[in-house]
Motif scaffolding. Structure first.
Motif, PDB file in Angstrom:
ATOM      1  N   LYS A 107      -2.576   1.666 -12.271  1.00 34.17           N
ATOM      2  CA  LYS A 107      -1.739   2.278 -11.225  1.00 34.17           C
ATOM      3  C   LYS A 107      -0.446   2.809 -11.830  1.00 34.17           C
ATOM      4  O   LYS A 107       0.095   3.820 -11.360  1.00 34.17           O
ATOM      5  N   LYS A 149       1.948  -3.790  -6.462  1.00 34.87           N
ATOM      6  CA  LYS A 149       0.578  -3.458  -6.848  1.00 34.87           C
ATOM      7  C   LYS A 149       0.267  -3.932  -8.260  1.00 34.87           C
ATOM      8  O   LYS A 149       0.981  -3.561  -9.207  1.00 34.87           O
ATOM      9  N   GLY A 156      -9.819  -4.141  -5.044  1.00 36.05           N
ATOM     10  CA  GLY A 156      -9.225  -3.889  -3.726  1.00 36.05           C
ATOM     11  C   GLY A 156      -8.346  -5.019  -3.205  1.00 36.05           C
ATOM     12  O   GLY A 156      -7.960  -5.019  -2.042  1.00 36.05           O
ATOM     13  N   VAL A 159      -3.096  -5.381  -4.045  1.00 35.40           N
ATOM     14  CA  VAL A 159      -1.890  -4.810  -3.439  1.00 35.40           C
ATOM     15  C   VAL A 159      -1.356  -5.761  -2.369  1.00 35.40           C
ATOM     16  O   VAL A 159      -2.100  -6.179  -1.479  1.00 35.40           O
ATOM     17  N   ILE A 161       1.684  -6.331   0.552  1.00 40.88           N
ATOM     18  CA  ILE A 161       2.732  -5.680   1.345  1.00 40.88           C
ATOM     19  C   ILE A 161       3.471  -6.801   2.068  1.00 40.88           C
ATOM     20  O   ILE A 161       2.868  -7.540   2.856  1.00 40.88           O
ATOM     21  N   GLU A 190       6.709  -0.312  -5.284  1.00 40.87           N
ATOM     22  CA  GLU A 190       6.989   1.009  -4.729  1.00 40.87           C
ATOM     23  C   GLU A 190       7.505   0.993  -3.312  1.00 40.87           C
ATOM     24  O   GLU A 190       7.376   0.007  -2.577  1.00 40.87           O
ATOM     25  N   GLU A 191       8.098   2.092  -2.976  1.00 41.79           N
ATOM     26  CA  GLU A 191       8.645   2.338  -1.645  1.00 41.79           C
ATOM     27  C   GLU A 191       7.490   2.371  -0.641  1.00 41.79           C
ATOM     28  O   GLU A 191       6.425   2.912  -0.922  1.00 41.79           O
ATOM     29  N   PHE A 192       7.703   1.800   0.527  1.00 42.37           N
ATOM     30  CA  PHE A 192       6.684   1.806   1.578  1.00 42.37           C
ATOM     31  C   PHE A 192       6.740   3.137   2.326  1.00 42.37           C
ATOM     32  O   PHE A 192       7.803   3.580   2.748  1.00 42.37           O
ATOM     33  N   LEU A 193       5.595   3.771   2.467  1.00 45.26           N
ATOM     34  CA  LEU A 193       5.534   5.034   3.215  1.00 45.26           C
ATOM     35  C   LEU A 193       4.906   4.754   4.572  1.00 45.26           C
ATOM     36  O   LEU A 193       3.887   4.054   4.655  1.00 45.26           O
ATOM     37  N   GLU A 197      -3.324   7.165   7.016  1.00 44.16           N
ATOM     38  CA  GLU A 197      -4.049   7.402   5.761  1.00 44.16           C
ATOM     39  C   GLU A 197      -5.340   8.186   5.978  1.00 44.16           C
ATOM     40  O   GLU A 197      -5.963   8.115   7.033  1.00 44.16           O
ATOM     41  N   ILE A 287      -1.310   7.944  -2.235  1.00 42.80           N
ATOM     42  CA  ILE A 287      -1.216   6.482  -2.335  1.00 42.80           C
ATOM     43  C   ILE A 287      -1.880   6.038  -3.633  1.00 42.80           C
ATOM     44  O   ILE A 287      -1.372   5.189  -4.345  1.00 42.80           O
ATOM     45  N   GLU A 288      -3.039   6.608  -3.922  1.00 44.56           N
ATOM     46  CA  GLU A 288      -3.746   6.249  -5.158  1.00 44.56           C
ATOM     47  C   GLU A 288      -4.831   7.290  -5.451  1.00 44.56           C
ATOM     48  O   GLU A 288      -5.246   8.051  -4.585  1.00 44.56           O
TER      49      GLU A 288
HETATM   50  N1  ADP Z   1       3.546   3.053  -0.861  1.00 44.18           N
HETATM   51  C1  ADP Z   1       2.810   2.583   0.150  1.00 44.18           C
HETATM   52  N2  ADP Z   1       3.251   2.679   1.411  1.00 44.18           N
HETATM   53  C2  ADP Z   1       2.535   2.187   2.454  1.00 44.18           C
HETATM   54  N3  ADP Z   1       1.342   1.601   2.312  1.00 44.18           N
HETATM   55  C3  ADP Z   1       0.826   1.476   1.075  1.00 44.18           C
HETATM   56  C4  ADP Z   1       1.519   1.975  -0.071  1.00 44.18           C
HETATM   57  N4  ADP Z   1       0.763   1.743  -1.151  1.00 44.18           N
HETATM   58  C5  ADP Z   1      -0.349   1.117  -0.709  1.00 44.18           C
HETATM   59  N5  ADP Z   1      -0.319   0.959   0.620  1.00 44.18           N
HETATM   60  C6  ADP Z   1      -1.353   0.322   1.462  1.00 44.18           C
HETATM   61  O1  ADP Z   1      -2.117  -0.566   0.662  1.00 44.18           O
HETATM   62  C7  ADP Z   1      -3.472  -0.140   0.583  1.00 44.18           C
HETATM   63  C8  ADP Z   1      -4.024  -0.422  -0.802  1.00 44.18           C
HETATM   64  O2  ADP Z   1      -3.289   0.287  -1.771  1.00 44.18           O
HETATM   65  P1  ADP Z   1      -4.014   1.172  -2.873  1.00 44.18           P
HETATM   66  O3  ADP Z   1      -2.990   1.759  -3.750  1.00 44.18           O
HETATM   67  O4  ADP Z   1      -4.962   2.089  -2.184  1.00 44.18           O
HETATM   68  O5  ADP Z   1      -4.766   0.067  -3.714  1.00 44.18           O
HETATM   69  P2  ADP Z   1      -6.275  -0.427  -3.851  1.00 44.18           P
HETATM   70  O6  ADP Z   1      -7.154   0.482  -3.023  1.00 44.18           O
HETATM   71  O7  ADP Z   1      -6.528  -0.318  -5.301  1.00 44.18           O
HETATM   72  O8  ADP Z   1      -6.241  -1.827  -3.376  1.00 44.18           O
HETATM   73  C9  ADP Z   1      -3.425   1.334   0.948  1.00 44.18           C
HETATM   74  O9  ADP Z   1      -4.640   1.778   1.480  1.00 44.18           O
HETATM   75  C10 ADP Z   1      -2.304   1.362   1.971  1.00 44.18           C
HETATM   76  O10 ADP Z   1      -2.764   0.938   3.244  1.00 44.18           O
END
Ligand code: ADP
Ligand code: MG
Length: 423
Positions: A107, A149, A156, A159, A161, A190-193, A197, A287-288
């Motif tokens: 990431k 993350k 999966g 991550v 939050i 990272e900053e929360f957006l 999605e 996001i990814e």
């Molecule tokens: N910067 C962000 N702001 C808000 N939600 C996020 C952010 N990054 C990740 N998320 C939430 O976390 C979930 C998993 O993150 P992601 O980067 O897709 O990792 P992975 O799929 O590898 O677990 C995302 O689908 C989203 O819902």
């Protein structure tokens, strides 16, 4: 042409189903496959991390093209293994080299790639054990919730939050101390957006690309998007809020600079790119990245591709994707995933699946099934994806749910509210 498809989930069954509609195929092998793919081609029971075993199949079965379904073999370097082998280097692999797979495998690499290529994404910093204190200070500068993350692949689950600052600091420390093993020896903060999605997919030959239908998936086990994360409980395509204007922004701001970035950075990439996006007000952010199709997104995206998939894959292999024309089905496709009781926690396998032959008006994509004598039995947490077409989401979902009710196995569970947040 003889084809080898690697993987065993619903995504692979959906790809196999579509590949099988092409006139161009000769022998078709799926490794290891599932009870669904066994009806389409020959399953070969190998471990797909065993590249030597894959090499013998390619040679013994005169394979002309290899399609990699899941991320692990890509992150482990199957693309490079083929390129560096005197015999295999003539056989195209649909899937990036290790350098490209880093977009999913790290990431931190992906974030840095986005910043280098001016692709919109949440602002971030990465930390390792020696920089823990700086990580805590960075968290203090952000507003809650805090997004942590694990850098590496974590199935999966990597991550977190977190609403509370002290808890976030504590979790950062635990992650750096091995909460997710070596995957979290580096952590992206990272900053929360705030937004909604969706996922957009392309296929690329490394210089040109074709955009596939977009999708929205439902990751949580519980209705109303509650409870634990799963591999995915359902999906919908198209996504109503992704209108022409929004998708044009995705192409200009995200897809084009990503492909140009790969070219500029000399990263060899042939295959699918999955853009995990969030729409904040009217603007897309990444996001990814994933370096393969999504699952269960493939179960709604692949059926909507009208173009011959083998043809598209051949163009991808031959660097002629620019010449290809891609057409979609305009109808809505939905999928509802039947899962085993207890999933995503502990669950039992080996339950007999009944009434598959009674299903009408839907396409069944097996996710976790296997053949046991003449029975199809459950063999995973996610068991079968029920995909259906309709003139709108409600029509498609009605078919998926009718059949979700018809199929029986002990402990069957599914979400009754796929698409609940869409109009
Ligand atoms: N910067 C962000 N702001 C808000 N939600 C996020 C952010 N990054 C990740 N998320 C939430 O976390 C979930 C998993 O993150 P992601 O980067 O897709 O990792 P992975 O799929 O590898 O677990 C995302 O689908 C989203 O819902
Ligand atoms: Mg994700």
């Amino acid at each position: 042409m003889n084809i080898l498809l690697l993987g065993s989930g619903g995504r692979e069954h959906a790809l196999a189903w579509k590949i099988n509609q092409s006139d161009a195929i000769g022998k078709f092998y799926i490794a290891p496959g599932n009870a669904g793919t066994a009806e389409i081609g020959d399953n070969i029971d190998i471990n797909i991390s065993d590249f030597k075993a894959i090499k013998s199949i390619v040679i013994n079965k005169s394979i002309d093209i290899v399609i990699v379904g899941p991320e692990q073999p890509l992150v482990d370097g199957i693309g490079d293994y083929f390129l560096n082998d005197k015999i295999l280097n003539k056989i195209p692999v649909i899937g990036p080299t290790k350098g490209g797979a880093m977009l999913e495998g790290s990431k931190d690499f992906a974030k840095d790639f986005m910043v280098r290529n001016k692709i919109p994404t949440a602002k971030y910093e990465s930390f390792t054990k020696p920089s823990l204190e700086e990580g805590k200070k960075f968290l203090e500068k952000l507003s809650p919730p805090y997004v942590l993350k694990a850098d590496g692949l974590a199935a999966g689950k990597g991550v977190l939050i977190i609403d509370d600052l002290n808890e976030a600091k504590d979790s950062l420390e635990k992650m750096l101390n091995g909460k997710f093993g070596s995957a979290s020896s580096k952590v992206v903060v990272e900053e929360f957006l705030k937004g909604i999605e969706l996922s957009v997919f392309v296929i690329t030959d490394g210089k040109s690309y074709k955009i596939l239908p977009e999708a929205k998936d439902y990751k949580r086990i519980g209705e109303g998007d509650t409870g634990l994360n799963t591999g995915g409980m359902g999906a919908v395509s198209p996504v109503p809020f992704a209108d022409k204007e929004f998708l044009a922004k995705v192409e200009e701001r995200i897809i084009k600079p990503t492909i140009e970035g790969l070219i500029k950075e000399k990263i060899k990439y042939k295959g699918f790119i999955f853009f995990g996006l969030i729409k904040v007000n009217e603007d897309p952010y990444v996001i990814e990245y994933n370096v393969r199709m999504g699952d269960p997104e493939a179960e709604v995206v692949v059926p909507r591709i009208k173009t011959d998939l083998v043809d598209l894959l051949k163009h991808t292999a031959n660097n002629t994707l620019q010449e290809a024309v891609i057409e979609y089905d305009d109808r809505t496709c939905t999928t509802v995933m039947l899962v085993s009781k207890g999933y995503p926690g502990n669950y039992q396998k080996g339950k007999t699946i009944r009434n598959v032959e009674k299903v009408e008006d839907s396409i069944l994509f097996h996710a976790g099934t296997r053949l046991s004598e003449s029975d199809i039995v459950t063999n995973g947490g996610r068991v079968i994806a029920i995909s259906s077409f309709g003139n709108n989401m409600q029509e498609a979902l009605a078919k998926s749910y009718k059949n979700a009710n018809i199929i029986k196995f002990e402990g069957k569970n599914y979400r009754n509210d796929i698409g609940f947040d869409l109009k």
